[in-house]
Design a protein around this motif. Structure first.
Motif, PDB file in Angstrom:
ATOM      1  N   LYS A 275       4.089  15.001   3.393  1.00 55.24           N
ATOM      2  CA  LYS A 275       2.729  15.462   3.655  1.00 55.24           C
ATOM      3  C   LYS A 275       1.781  14.985   2.543  1.00 55.24           C
ATOM      4  O   LYS A 275       0.681  14.501   2.817  1.00 55.24           O
ATOM      5  CB  LYS A 275       2.711  16.990   3.754  1.00 55.24           C
ATOM      6  N   LYS A 276       2.232  15.080   1.279  1.00 60.94           N
ATOM      7  CA  LYS A 276       1.434  14.576   0.151  1.00 60.94           C
ATOM      8  C   LYS A 276       1.234  13.072   0.273  1.00 60.94           C
ATOM      9  O   LYS A 276       0.142  12.557   0.046  1.00 60.94           O
ATOM     10  CB  LYS A 276       2.128  14.877  -1.180  1.00 60.94           C
ATOM     11  N   LEU A 277       2.315  12.364   0.622  1.00 59.34           N
ATOM     12  CA  LEU A 277       2.241  10.914   0.756  1.00 59.34           C
ATOM     13  C   LEU A 277       1.246  10.524   1.840  1.00 59.34           C
ATOM     14  O   LEU A 277       0.441   9.603   1.656  1.00 59.34           O
ATOM     15  CB  LEU A 277       3.623  10.329   1.070  1.00 59.34           C
ATOM     16  N   LYS A 278       1.264  11.234   2.968  1.00 60.53           N
ATOM     17  CA  LYS A 278       0.317  10.948   4.045  1.00 60.53           C
ATOM     18  C   LYS A 278      -1.120  11.153   3.573  1.00 60.53           C
ATOM     19  O   LYS A 278      -2.005  10.365   3.908  1.00 60.53           O
ATOM     20  CB  LYS A 278       0.594  11.850   5.255  1.00 60.53           C
ATOM     21  N   THR A 279      -1.332  12.208   2.804  1.00 60.78           N
ATOM     22  CA  THR A 279      -2.671  12.473   2.278  1.00 60.78           C
ATOM     23  C   THR A 279      -3.139  11.307   1.412  1.00 60.78           C
ATOM     24  O   THR A 279      -4.251  10.811   1.576  1.00 60.78           O
ATOM     25  CB  THR A 279      -2.676  13.774   1.447  1.00 60.78           C
ATOM     26  N   PHE A 280      -2.296  10.852   0.509  1.00 60.58           N
ATOM     27  CA  PHE A 280      -2.650   9.713  -0.346  1.00 60.58           C
ATOM     28  C   PHE A 280      -2.853   8.448   0.474  1.00 60.58           C
ATOM     29  O   PHE A 280      -3.785   7.698   0.257  1.00 60.58           O
ATOM     30  CB  PHE A 280      -1.569   9.454  -1.402  1.00 60.58           C
ATOM     31  N   TYR A 281      -1.936   8.219   1.417  1.00 60.56           N
ATOM     32  CA  TYR A 281      -1.943   6.979   2.189  1.00 60.56           C
ATOM     33  C   TYR A 281      -3.218   6.846   3.018  1.00 60.56           C
ATOM     34  O   TYR A 281      -3.844   5.789   3.044  1.00 60.56           O
ATOM     35  CB  TYR A 281      -0.711   6.935   3.105  1.00 60.56           C
ATOM     36  N   PHE A 282      -3.602   7.918   3.704  1.00 61.55           N
ATOM     37  CA  PHE A 282      -4.781   7.835   4.579  1.00 61.55           C
ATOM     38  C   PHE A 282      -6.085   8.105   3.848  1.00 61.55           C
ATOM     39  O   PHE A 282      -7.148   7.841   4.387  1.00 61.55           O
ATOM     40  CB  PHE A 282      -4.602   8.779   5.771  1.00 61.55           C
TER      41      PHE A 282
ATOM     42  N   HIS B 294       0.843  -1.197   0.000  1.00 60.30           N
ATOM     43  CA  HIS B 294       0.000   0.000   0.000  1.00 60.30           C
ATOM     44  C   HIS B 294       0.883   1.253   0.000  1.00 60.30           C
ATOM     45  O   HIS B 294       0.613   2.203  -0.751  1.00 60.30           O
ATOM     46  CB  HIS B 294      -0.930  -0.007   1.220  1.00 60.30           C
ATOM     47  N   LEU B 295       1.941   1.244   0.794  1.00 59.15           N
ATOM     48  CA  LEU B 295       2.866   2.365   0.803  1.00 59.15           C
ATOM     49  C   LEU B 295       3.514   2.538  -0.566  1.00 59.15           C
ATOM     50  O   LEU B 295       3.620   3.647  -1.085  1.00 59.15           O
ATOM     51  CB  LEU B 295       3.940   2.164   1.874  1.00 59.15           C
ATOM     52  N   SER B 296       3.928   1.434  -1.165  1.00 57.82           N
ATOM     53  CA  SER B 296       4.533   1.483  -2.492  1.00 57.82           C
ATOM     54  C   SER B 296       3.552   2.052  -3.513  1.00 57.82           C
ATOM     55  O   SER B 296       3.918   2.869  -4.357  1.00 57.82           O
ATOM     56  CB  SER B 296       4.980   0.079  -2.907  1.00 57.82           C
ATOM     57  N   LEU B 297       2.322   1.645  -3.433  1.00 62.50           N
ATOM     58  CA  LEU B 297       1.277   2.148  -4.324  1.00 62.50           C
ATOM     59  C   LEU B 297       1.103   3.652  -4.148  1.00 62.50           C
ATOM     60  O   LEU B 297       1.001   4.397  -5.127  1.00 62.50           O
ATOM     61  CB  LEU B 297      -0.039   1.417  -4.037  1.00 62.50           C
ATOM     62  N   MET B 298       1.099   4.099  -2.909  1.00 66.52           N
ATOM     63  CA  MET B 298       0.921   5.520  -2.639  1.00 66.52           C
ATOM     64  C   MET B 298       2.147   6.325  -3.076  1.00 66.52           C
ATOM     65  O   MET B 298       2.023   7.451  -3.540  1.00 66.52           O
ATOM     66  CB  MET B 298       0.637   5.765  -1.150  1.00 66.52           C
ATOM     67  N   LEU B 299       3.338   5.736  -2.955  1.00 67.51           N
ATOM     68  CA  LEU B 299       4.544   6.395  -3.459  1.00 67.51           C
ATOM     69  C   LEU B 299       4.433   6.638  -4.964  1.00 67.51           C
ATOM     70  O   LEU B 299       4.874   7.664  -5.470  1.00 67.51           O
ATOM     71  CB  LEU B 299       5.784   5.544  -3.174  1.00 67.51           C
ATOM     72  N   ASN B 300       3.826   5.696  -5.658  1.00 66.85           N
ATOM     73  CA  ASN B 300       3.688   5.824  -7.111  1.00 66.85           C
ATOM     74  C   ASN B 300       2.712   6.909  -7.519  1.00 66.85           C
ATOM     75  O   ASN B 300       2.714   7.339  -8.667  1.00 66.85           O
ATOM     76  CB  ASN B 300       3.276   4.487  -7.727  1.00 66.85           C
TER      77      ASN B 300
END
Length: 174
Positions: free
Chosen positions: A165-172, A116-122
């Motif tokens: 901050k962007k990654l956290k937004t996508f992740y959650f 999921h983290l990898s997906l959000m990084l993408n």
């Protein structure tokens, strides 16, 4: 030899002692490979090829090393090699298609926190993804990142913070 710093070993390589490169290879090949793997969305074959190219270039252009942090110099070579690969192949990855494909995998139950983290990084743009991978996963310090990117440590720190901050937004969000 194994007690020498990276910088001392590379200085020896730049003076013609190519045996010292084997110690640097042992210290860095996995870090470079992992960075490239993250940046190529897990393409292990491509990451292996570019990792080899990075060490080849380090030997070929050993005379261009004039001190400074060895890690910064190597990751700059890795970044440039990856960019050259994309430029030569004119590969344009459509992030939306990639994300849609990975989302279908997630929906099929092949999902854990890391994927999921990898997906959000993408979902991040390449610069933000690169900053997070280098700083958080490869543990490259802000001053070294600044040296690699021709910026200041403060500016890089702000960029990393914004990318996280962007990654956290996508992740959650998902």
């Amino acid at each position: 030899m194994s007690q020498l710093t990276d910088e001392e070993l590379m200085t020896a390589v730049s003076k013609g002692n190519l045996d010292s490169m084997s110690f640097l290879f042992e210290r860095y090949h996995l870090r470079i490979f992992n960075f490239l793997c993250q940046m190529t969305n897990g393409d292990r074959d491509l990451s292996e090829d570019i990792t080899q190219e990075v060490f080849y270039k380090a030997i070929k252009y050993k005379s261009t090393y004039h001190g400074g942090k060895f890690a910064s110099w190597m990751f700059t070579i890795a970044r440039n090699s990856l960019n050259n690969h994309h430029r030569k192949k004119k590969e344009k990855i459509d992030r939306l298609d990639d994300v849609a494909y990975k989302l279908s995998e997630v929906n099929n139950g092949k999902h854990d926190d890391l994927s999921h983290l990898s997906l959000m990084l993408n979902k991040l743009d390449d610069q933000d993804k690169e900053l997070i991978v280098l700083n958080r996963l490869q543990e490259i310090k802000y001053d070294q990142l600044a040296e690699m990117m021709g910026s200041t440590a403060g500016a890089v720190k702000v960029k990393v913070h914004r990318a996280i901050k962007k990654l956290k937004t996508f992740y959650f969000q998902d």
